[in-house]
Design a protein around this motif. Sequence first.
Motif, PDB file in Angstrom:
ATOM      1  N   VAL A 240      -0.284  -2.765 -73.096  1.00 29.97           N
ATOM      2  CA  VAL A 240      -1.386  -2.848 -72.686  1.00 29.97           C
ATOM      3  C   VAL A 240       0.144  -1.659 -71.473  1.00 29.97           C
ATOM      4  O   VAL A 240       1.053  -1.655 -71.409  1.00 29.97           O
ATOM      5  N   ASP A 241       0.156  -0.032 -70.902  1.00 28.91           N
ATOM      6  CA  ASP A 241       0.806   0.579 -70.194  1.00 28.91           C
ATOM      7  C   ASP A 241       0.330   0.075 -68.788  1.00 28.91           C
ATOM      8  O   ASP A 241      -0.479   1.283 -68.010  1.00 28.91           O
ATOM      9  N   HIS A 242       1.598  -0.340 -68.444  1.00 30.43           N
ATOM     10  CA  HIS A 242       1.339  -0.870 -66.921  1.00 30.43           C
ATOM     11  C   HIS A 242       1.562   0.424 -65.897  1.00 30.43           C
ATOM     12  O   HIS A 242       0.602  -0.047 -64.898  1.00 30.43           O
ATOM     13  N   GLU A 243       2.386   1.051 -65.848  1.00 30.02           N
ATOM     14  CA  GLU A 243       2.017   2.394 -65.429  1.00 30.02           C
ATOM     15  C   GLU A 243       1.099   3.321 -65.382  1.00 30.02           C
ATOM     16  O   GLU A 243       0.089   3.634 -64.303  1.00 30.02           O
ATOM     17  N   GLU A 244       0.389   3.339 -66.918  1.00 31.64           N
ATOM     18  CA  GLU A 244      -0.480   3.857 -67.047  1.00 31.64           C
ATOM     19  C   GLU A 244      -1.815   3.654 -66.050  1.00 31.64           C
ATOM     20  O   GLU A 244      -2.692   4.139 -65.162  1.00 31.64           O
ATOM     21  N   ARG A 245      -2.117   1.758 -66.350  1.00 34.53           N
ATOM     22  CA  ARG A 245      -2.986   0.926 -65.212  1.00 34.53           C
ATOM     23  C   ARG A 245      -2.522   1.358 -64.342  1.00 34.53           C
ATOM     24  O   ARG A 245      -3.441   0.983 -63.266  1.00 34.53           O
TER      25      ARG A 245
ATOM     26  N   ILE B 153      -6.111   2.785 -61.746  1.00 33.63           N
ATOM     27  CA  ILE B 153      -6.600   2.285 -60.067  1.00 33.63           C
ATOM     28  C   ILE B 153      -6.331   3.142 -59.173  1.00 33.63           C
ATOM     29  O   ILE B 153      -7.027   3.215 -58.541  1.00 33.63           O
ATOM     30  N   ILE B 154      -5.080   3.629 -58.867  1.00 33.29           N
ATOM     31  CA  ILE B 154      -5.517   4.515 -58.293  1.00 33.29           C
ATOM     32  C   ILE B 154      -5.960   5.400 -57.579  1.00 33.29           C
ATOM     33  O   ILE B 154      -6.230   6.380 -56.739  1.00 33.29           O
ATOM     34  N   ASP B 155      -5.881   6.653 -58.927  1.00 33.65           N
ATOM     35  CA  ASP B 155      -6.737   7.723 -58.788  1.00 33.65           C
ATOM     36  C   ASP B 155      -8.524   6.749 -58.905  1.00 33.65           C
ATOM     37  O   ASP B 155      -9.159   8.016 -58.018  1.00 33.65           O
TER      38      ASP B 155
ATOM     39  N   TYR C 229      -4.147  -8.043 -60.331  1.00 35.55           N
ATOM     40  CA  TYR C 229      -2.965  -8.086 -60.661  1.00 35.55           C
ATOM     41  C   TYR C 229      -2.022  -7.615 -60.449  1.00 35.55           C
ATOM     42  O   TYR C 229      -0.582  -7.729 -60.529  1.00 35.55           O
ATOM     43  N   TYR C 230      -2.157  -6.187 -60.393  1.00 33.34           N
ATOM     44  CA  TYR C 230      -1.720  -4.673 -60.715  1.00 33.34           C
ATOM     45  C   TYR C 230      -1.564  -4.592 -58.235  1.00 33.34           C
ATOM     46  O   TYR C 230       0.319  -4.065 -57.971  1.00 33.34           O
ATOM     47  N   PHE C 231      -1.657  -4.717 -57.982  1.00 30.10           N
ATOM     48  CA  PHE C 231      -1.764  -5.700 -56.037  1.00 30.10           C
ATOM     49  C   PHE C 231      -1.953  -6.363 -55.863  1.00 30.10           C
ATOM     50  O   PHE C 231      -3.172  -6.692 -55.442  1.00 30.10           O
TER      51      PHE C 231
END
Length: 202
Positions: free
Chosen positions: A5-10, A14-16, A48-50
Motif C-alpha cells: 500500500v502506498d500510504h501517501e497515495e491513499r 481520501i483528501i481528494d 486509520y489515516y485521519f
Amino acid sequence: MPKLVDHEERRAQIIDALLRAAADTGLHAVTMRSVALEAGISVRLVQYYFDTKEQLLLAALNRLTARMGERVRDRVRRTGTAPSPRDIVEAVLLEAVPTDEESRIFHLVHTEYAVLSITDPALGGQQFLAAPAEMEAFLVGHLAAARQAGETDPRMDARQEAVVLMAVSAGLGLSVLLGQRTADEATAVLHYQLGQLFPARE
C-alpha cells in the motif's frame, strides 16, 4: 504476495474524496462516512489515516494550497523562459478565476473554508491566513520589481496595489462561482486592471 500500500497515495485519495464531496454538498455537510463513500473505502480506513474530521479538513486545506501554488507555477512557465514581473503577477491573479473543474472545486471549497474558519477554532484562523499573507508578500515583491524596472508609475505603492489586486481577483472569482459573470468576463476585468497598472505593455 499481498500488494504493498502506498500510504501517501491513499491519503491523497481520501483528501481528494473530501474535496469532491465538499464541492457537491458543502463542507459543512461532509462526514467521515460521506468521504469514505466517495472514496470507495471503509470508514475505518479513513479513520486509520485521519483520527478526526478536523485532521482531514486541515490536510485537505494544505493540499488545496499546495495545488494552487503548482497551478500558478505552471502558468508562469507557460509565459516563457524569462517571465517579467507583470507575467508573474498576472499568473497569480488569473488563478483566482475558476476556469475549469479543478479550479472551480478549489475556489468553491476554499471559500467554504474561509467561512468555516471564522467559527471553527479547530481549523486555525492564523493557519488559514498564512497562505494569503505569503501570496500578498509575493505580489508586493514583484510589483516593487516592476516599479524598479520602470514598468509602472514610479509613485505606485506596491503593498497597496497588492492588496487591491488580491481583493479584485478574489471578488471576481466569487462572482464567477455565483454565476454573476463568466470566467472570460472576469478575466477581461483583470486584464483591464493590469493594463492600468502596467501601461507600457498595452
